[in-house]
Scaffold this active site. Sequence first.
Site, PDB file in Angstrom:
ATOM      1  N   SER A 120     -40.619 -42.925  24.381  1.00 47.74           N
ATOM      2  CA  SER A 120     -40.513 -44.263  24.713  1.00 47.74           C
ATOM      3  C   SER A 120     -40.160 -45.383  23.847  1.00 47.74           C
ATOM      4  CB  SER A 120     -42.022 -44.816  24.677  1.00 47.74           C
ATOM      5  OG  SER A 120     -42.924 -43.824  25.511  1.00 47.74           O
TER       6      SER A 120
ATOM      7  N   HIS B 108     -37.129 -42.401  30.456  1.00 48.05           N
ATOM      8  CA  HIS B 108     -38.249 -42.920  30.096  1.00 48.05           C
ATOM      9  C   HIS B 108     -39.087 -43.243  31.485  1.00 48.05           C
ATOM     10  CE1 HIS B 108     -40.771 -46.221  28.166  1.00 48.05           C
ATOM     11  NE2 HIS B 108     -41.402 -45.360  28.068  1.00 48.05           N
TER      12      HIS B 108
ATOM     13  N   GLU C  10     -36.304 -45.910  32.982  1.00 43.76           N
ATOM     14  CA  GLU C  10     -35.268 -46.296  32.227  1.00 43.76           C
ATOM     15  C   GLU C  10     -34.556 -45.181  31.844  1.00 43.76           C
ATOM     16  OE1 GLU C  10     -36.560 -49.917  29.226  1.00 43.76           O
ATOM     17  OE2 GLU C  10     -37.536 -47.986  28.640  1.00 43.76           O
TER      18      GLU C  10
ATOM     19  N   ASN D 183     -40.094 -51.782  26.168  1.00 48.00           N
ATOM     20  CA  ASN D 183     -40.830 -51.747  25.047  1.00 48.00           C
ATOM     21  C   ASN D 183     -40.473 -52.670  23.931  1.00 48.00           C
ATOM     22  OD1 ASN D 183     -43.076 -50.310  26.275  1.00 48.00           O
ATOM     23  ND2 ASN D 183     -42.285 -48.435  25.446  1.00 48.00           N
TER      24      ASN D 183
END
Length: 697
Positions: A406, A427, A439, A477
């Site tokens: 992540s 991801h 992702e 993130n």
Amino acid sequence: MSNAIKYEKIGDIAVLTAQNPPVNALGVDVRKGLLAGIQQAEDDGAKAVLIYGDGRTYFAGADIREFGKPMLDPGLPDLCNRIEASPLIVVSSMHGTALGGGLEVALSSHYRIAVPSAKMGLPEVHLGILPGAGGTQRLPRVAGTESALDMITSGRPIKAADALAKGIIDRVTEGEPREIGLAYAQELLDAGAARRAVGDMPAPEAIDFDARYETLLKKGRGQLSPATAMRAVQAACEADSFEAGIKRERELFMELMNSDQRLGMVHAFFSERAVSKLPELKGVTPRALADIGVIGGGTMGAGIATAALLSGLTVTMLEMTDEAAAAAKGRILGNLQGAVKRGKISADLFETLTNQALTLATDYTSLANADLVVEAVFEEMSVKKIVFTQLDEVCKPGAILATNTSYLDVNEIAACTKRPEDVIGLHFFSPAHVMKLLEVVVADKTSIDVVATGFALGKMLNKISVRAGVCDGFIGNRILSTYRACADHMIMDGASPYQIDKALTGFGFAMGPFAVADLAGLDIGWASRKRLAPTRDARERVPSFPDKLCEDGHFGQKTGKGYYVYEAGKRGGTPNPDVPALIEANRAELEITPRDFTDAEITRRYMCAMVNEAAKVVGEGIAQRPLDVDMTLLFGYGFPRYRGGPLKWADIEGLDGILADIMTYAKEDDYFWQPAPLLQQLVAEGRTFDDLNRENS
Ligand code: T1G
């Protein structure tokens, strides 16, 4: 006659064939063609008219690309009224997806037939509008108020068999739309069937609309279209005449068409389709994908394996011990049983997937023939490197080695192999068999066909795949860390986590940032803060109250306590009474005198922080287009779809105002609020994020 509609006369029947691929959208040429076709049929002495679509579908609605532009005649409402008013019998024969204006054309026809696989619906609310060509007036007349309301406010299409049962269509017949349509029209003529104008049918029965309106508004979390569409159906029941109802529908339709929510939702519609279409992938052939390996059978690994099994891939799940492998299988079976319960798969398929398509292993050599391997092991660089070193040794040439990290540096992971060109980040978001976002993290040496294969896998898994570059936290993130930090700063300055959560749910998020943190687990943020502490800039404001909460063993829902307290069997939590004291202690140690925040200020600061960081992510090329950021936040972070995404929201709000506010906030904290160079450039040039989307698609 326009090329979009072909006219033929076969016996007594005039045949109007839509030829406007890919989905026979009712653009101006199609509308002109239909209008001219009806007129010519009447002039040619035809006794009936058949309308159907060439290609994969009957009309899939108005042409969305025409929204916001001056309406070109004939308008769809007028065309539908003209079709209905024709003295000839008009038959619509449907296949594929008869949606929106398409179903409205069919409802203005006098008879409707469909093939069994056809679906039909009025999905306009998903575009921030409502059915604007008579759908809210004609559908309740044929299907009744409740069925019509359900279809119109949910936007969900229904199958042909259900449409027949609801009285929306007259017949379901196997065959080609042209043939079954011609046969049905001839049968009606032979039977001397009369024209049937739905508009002439009696007004449908009324219900308690005000109560339903409040329910729809609450459910929409600020989205206006479902509740407004209900008001149009109300007019069908309460207006003095059909024409008066149509007039009211038009008023409400234009209200929504001119709304920001329509801009946001149409942006989402086209961006959802554009996000996986990358210019760099044109003509690139993905590698073959049939067998994949998953390493690590925890919640994330089991979710990835489940998604792969459900999409028809065979999966080898690698764990370190037989017990761990068995536990992983248990999680996968649980996910698949959920799919059986939801009717997504049959019990037979469940058996096949769990007994034939899934293999458990504890030895890396079991992955020797896998086309792609994705690891979902503990989020620690040293652990990742051990895994990739092993994969490098055992996997066949051409196998793709993927990491589900992540945050960690995919370039560093790739560098521990002899084949960095075959390494990519994939991801997933938890639960991986449910969350739509993927992702696709492209490292410096990742080869283009590996990127293409990442997107091909995303398509197989029915994901919204977004290309991301390598940085801490990639697109989602990284931006999350920033708007979360902004929320923490507001708490240090006087706001409360609960006020912030209320303000953001008021903005349209399903949950506020602190409820989300409790759901994800506070230990993830804690680990991330510890990981970044050694390299942290001294000017960065970092609260201590979140660490105190974790040091006390409170990680959120998984421990029953976090910012909220969770009781077993109860939905949601109640504010944790210990939190305010932790916050006050933090303020005291920093000698901060708290101040009041309004919900509006909270939302504005939060969104400015999100937009500013998103602009940096685009400016640095981590996201290639602003729409990549918008789709990431929509499908992975609960951003309200009717706002289109943070950068669409910013365009609608006005970039200059946002930049001005950021400059103002920077006077308090010029470390956190460093304006994004791209944002400053766009404001200086009077351009928007949408301009960038157009230039880079
Ligand atoms: N207008 C313009 N383009 C459209 C379109 C439309 N209605 N529908 C699809 N496209 C494009 C899409 O952008 C893509 O383009 C290509 O067609 C294939 O679509 C008065 C005003 C029909 C179920 O909301 O739900 O009628 O990316 O990739 O997965 O009441 O498209 O290839 O360049 O989605 O097979 C109401 C919207 C309009 C239906 C097919 N209708 N479309 O799905 O293919 S509002 C809708 C869909 C209205 C009236 C009001 C889906 C689909 P490109 P795709 P798909």
